[in-house]
Design an enzyme around this catalytic site. Structure first.
Site, PDB file in Angstrom:
ATOM      1  N   LYS A  89       0.767  -1.394  -0.065  1.00  0.00           N
ATOM      2  CA  LYS A  89       0.081  -0.001  -0.186  1.00  0.00           C
ATOM      3  C   LYS A  89       0.899   1.285   0.032  1.00  0.00           C
ATOM      4  O   LYS A  89       2.033   1.232   0.459  1.00  0.00           O
ATOM      5  CB  LYS A  89      -0.854   0.069   1.218  1.00  0.00           C
ATOM      6  N   ARG A 148     -10.127   1.012  15.639  1.00  0.00           N
ATOM      7  CA  ARG A 148      -9.873   1.573  14.481  1.00  0.00           C
ATOM      8  C   ARG A 148     -11.223   1.119  13.520  1.00  0.00           C
ATOM      9  O   ARG A 148     -12.255   1.370  13.762  1.00  0.00           O
ATOM     10  CB  ARG A 148      -8.710   1.511  13.727  1.00  0.00           C
ATOM     11  N   HIS A 201      -5.300  -6.411  13.704  1.00  0.00           N
ATOM     12  CA  HIS A 201      -3.986  -5.780  13.959  1.00  0.00           C
ATOM     13  C   HIS A 201      -3.679  -5.302  15.070  1.00  0.00           C
ATOM     14  O   HIS A 201      -4.349  -4.793  15.898  1.00  0.00           O
ATOM     15  CB  HIS A 201      -4.375  -4.448  12.997  1.00  0.00           C
ATOM     16  N   ARG A 258       2.055 -10.312   7.756  1.00  0.00           N
ATOM     17  CA  ARG A 258       1.668  -9.259   6.774  1.00  0.00           C
ATOM     18  C   ARG A 258       3.036  -8.237   7.140  1.00  0.00           C
ATOM     19  O   ARG A 258       2.702  -7.233   7.923  1.00  0.00           O
ATOM     20  CB  ARG A 258       0.385  -8.450   7.355  1.00  0.00           C
ATOM     21  N   TYR A 304      15.144  31.383   4.718  1.00  0.00           N
ATOM     22  CA  TYR A 304      13.657  32.081   5.279  1.00  0.00           C
ATOM     23  C   TYR A 304      13.777  32.259   6.752  1.00  0.00           C
ATOM     24  O   TYR A 304      14.265  31.475   7.571  1.00  0.00           O
ATOM     25  CB  TYR A 304      12.472  31.252   5.006  1.00  0.00           C
ATOM     26  N   CYS A 314      13.697  24.707   2.388  1.00  0.00           N
ATOM     27  CA  CYS A 314      12.607  25.510   1.593  1.00  0.00           C
ATOM     28  C   CYS A 314      11.719  24.520   0.725  1.00  0.00           C
ATOM     29  O   CYS A 314      12.078  23.438   0.846  1.00  0.00           O
ATOM     30  CB  CYS A 314      13.487  26.308   0.373  1.00  0.00           C
ATOM     31  N   ASP A 369      12.104  23.625  -2.463  1.00  0.00           N
ATOM     32  CA  ASP A 369      12.731  22.959  -3.581  1.00  0.00           C
ATOM     33  C   ASP A 369      13.972  22.926  -3.237  1.00  0.00           C
ATOM     34  O   ASP A 369      14.878  22.093  -4.030  1.00  0.00           O
ATOM     35  CB  ASP A 369      12.421  23.687  -4.976  1.00  0.00           C
TER      36      ASP A 369
END
Length: 545
Positions: free
Chosen positions: A217, A312, A340, A398, A441, A488, A490
């Site tokens: 997943k 859950r 689980h 699993r 920044y 930042c 990028d």
């Protein structure tokens, strides 16, 4: 020589072994591209010879009108307003151009017409048409036939593409042809051989009769679900698991035939799609099971989930009668049941893990006895329990994180796992600064000495968490360079003052071999799962092994 499947249609979809090949021929690099086609405006034709094909190939490269120059009527005819808006939002204004390349490749008396529509991020859509073909001809080994449009930015066979170079024909003008290199900026190397090692190592220590269900997943935890699933299938993986219908459908479209379990809920209205794709659905309540039973017209394989302490999803462990009622419903092939564990990866969690297992076995045993039916598959052992409580294994276990070479907790269980992902980038620039200068920044870091900074083209849009700012250290030329200032979107900056040999273009390891991802996760205040899943789609995956 490979053959096209004989269920021949007039149009085939193909995948070249590598996008590098087409980019070398089209002589394009770092363009924003779109696939919407408009009437031709400019077209040029050049003839080239492609070694490995055995015959001359002709291609036409056609540049369309700039999309920003279209009239409103023209846009409405060719591009939906939403798609047009998306294009303008994502494209650099200087590069809003639509283009395509058409190949005409002679092969066994036929002309194979291949349209290449380059897409942004160096991706491509390819399709091939065989006019008037009565039977499938043989194709070169470097052409792979697929059933639908293939988008593959991950460069699984660069070496082969490099072995099929261009050769200009007599009289053709020589040009400096460049190839698109996925390692030119930031990339993730995925070691499929290590994933195979982890899978085989875990299967070898399982109790008799237990098999691994490979959890793929979330794009295989950021490693690339299709490539990982293909490797697992080659190794004989008994079952695979994904989170949602889209992920399962993607694997089926890629040709994965192994059983696939959808762990997350799917509305019952999608039951026909689940059945047609032969996907197994997890169900977590009697109401959900009843909704599926009413909607189905043919049996669907399901696994009934039992909530034993995660709070859950799942049938309450204290109500085995609900589980038994679901098992009796028509059109539900209740192949399996599972739960689980919440703390199997934590020291001190042994007692609750034992209690969860007692609840699980007690609930399904009561339901089986009451219904007169038995589940064929039972599973509860996840990565944490795989390392610490393999004795709790049933027919399936699993492994998720462990499959990719990471330990979910402090215990290793004596299993030597190998990390499969190396996140890498390159030095894009080197700048010199004086003591007292601030970095980035917010001016969060002030230099205490004359400093040489290397600018790296990786940021939080690539998956490098901003919370690592002023904490992370990366590996360059065998030395560690501390990251300075805020990360930042990028870019980020690292101090290479003490690494005088560092040069522009040098390879940098952010995490992976020599820089454990566990260390980065601890610095970010998170878990390894999140860091590898966070590596964004714009970071190409390069598969090795």
């Amino acid at each position: 020589m490979n053959e096209i499947p004989l269920e021949i249609e007039r149009k085939y979809l193909i995948r070249m072994p590598d996008r590098v090949l087409l980019d070398r021929l089209a002589d394009r690099r770092d363009y924003i591209r779109q696939t919407y086609l408009l009437p031709d405006e400019v077209g040029t034709t050049e003839r080239v010879r492609l070694r490995g094909c055995g015959e001359d190939a002709e291609y036409t490269h056609t540049v369309k009108r700039r999309i920003t120059d279209l009239t409103r009527e023209e846009r409405e005819e060719t591009v939906s307003p939403r798609a047009y808006r998306t294009l303008l939002d994502r494209a650099d204004p200087a590069l809003r151009v639509i283009e395509k390349t058409r190949w005409c490749i002679p092969w066994k008396g036929l002309t194979l017409e291949v349209d290449c529509f380059p897409f942004w991020s160096d991706r491509a859509f390819l399709e091939i048409e065989l006019p008037g073909a009565e039977a499938a001809p043989g194709l070169p080994d470097w052409v792979q036939v697929v059933r639908e449009v293939t988008e593959d930015p991950r460069y699984t066979n660069r070496a082969l593409a490099e072995e099929i170079p261009l050769e200009l024909l007599p009289g053709q003008e020589a040009r400096d042809l460049v190839s698109v290199d996925p390692t030119r900026r930031t990339w993730a190397e995925i070691r499929l051989d290590r994933i195979g090692h982890n899978f085989k190592t875990m299967e070898a220590v399982l109790p008799a009769g237990a098999r691994c269900l490979g959890v793929v997943k979330a794009d295989s935890y950021g490693h690339g679900d299709v490539e990982v699933a293909r490797r697992l299938e080659e190794l004989g993986c008994a079952y695979m698991a994904v989170a949602c219908l889209d992920e399962g459908a993607k694997l089926r479209a890629a040709g994965i035939t192994a059983p696939i379990l959808l762990l997350g809920p799917t509305p019952a209205r999608w039951r026909d799609t689940l059945a047609s794709l032969d996907l197994t659905q997890a169900l977590g309540s009697l109401e959900e099971a009843e909704a599926y039973s009413r909607a189905l017209t043919r049996p669907l394989k399901v696994h009934l989930k039992i909530d034993t302490g995660m709070s859950r999803t799942g049938f309450p462990w204290s109500r085995p009668e609900d589980l038994a009622a679901a098992m009796a419903l028509p059109n539900l092939d209740c192949e399996g049941t599972f739960t689980h564990f919440a703390v199997s990866d934590e020291r001190g969690g042994e007692e609750f893990t034992e209690e969860q297992h007692r609840r699980f076995t007690g609930c399904y045993a009561s339901a089986e006895a009451a219904s007169g039916k038995a589940f064929r598959l039972h599973h509860c052992v996840n990565s944490g329990a795989m390392l610490t409580r393999r004795d709790l294994a049933h027919e399936l276990v699993r492994p998720g994180l462990a499959l990719y070479g990471m330990y979910p907790g402090e215990d290793t269980g004596g299993i030597p796992l190998l990390p499969a992902m190396n996140l890498k980038t390159r030095v894009a620039a080197i700048t010199e600064h004086a003591a007292g200068d601030t970095v980035g920044y917010g001016r969060t870091f002030t230099l205490s000495r004359p400093t040489r900074l290397a600018v790296l083209p990786i940021g939080y849009a690539d998956g490098l968490h901003r919370s690592l700012s002023n904490k992370l250290r990366v590996l360059i030329r065998g030395g560690l360079a501390p990251q300075l200032g805020r990360i930042c979107m990028d870019l980020c900056m690292v101090d290479v003052t003490d690494l005088p040999d560092v040069r522009v273009g040098d390879e940098v390891t952010v995490f992976g071999d020599g820089r454990p991802i566990e260390e980065a996760a601890a610095l970010a205040g998170t878990i390894t799962y999140e860091l590898c899943c966070a590596v964004s789609p714009r970071v190409p995956r390069v598969y090795l092994g």
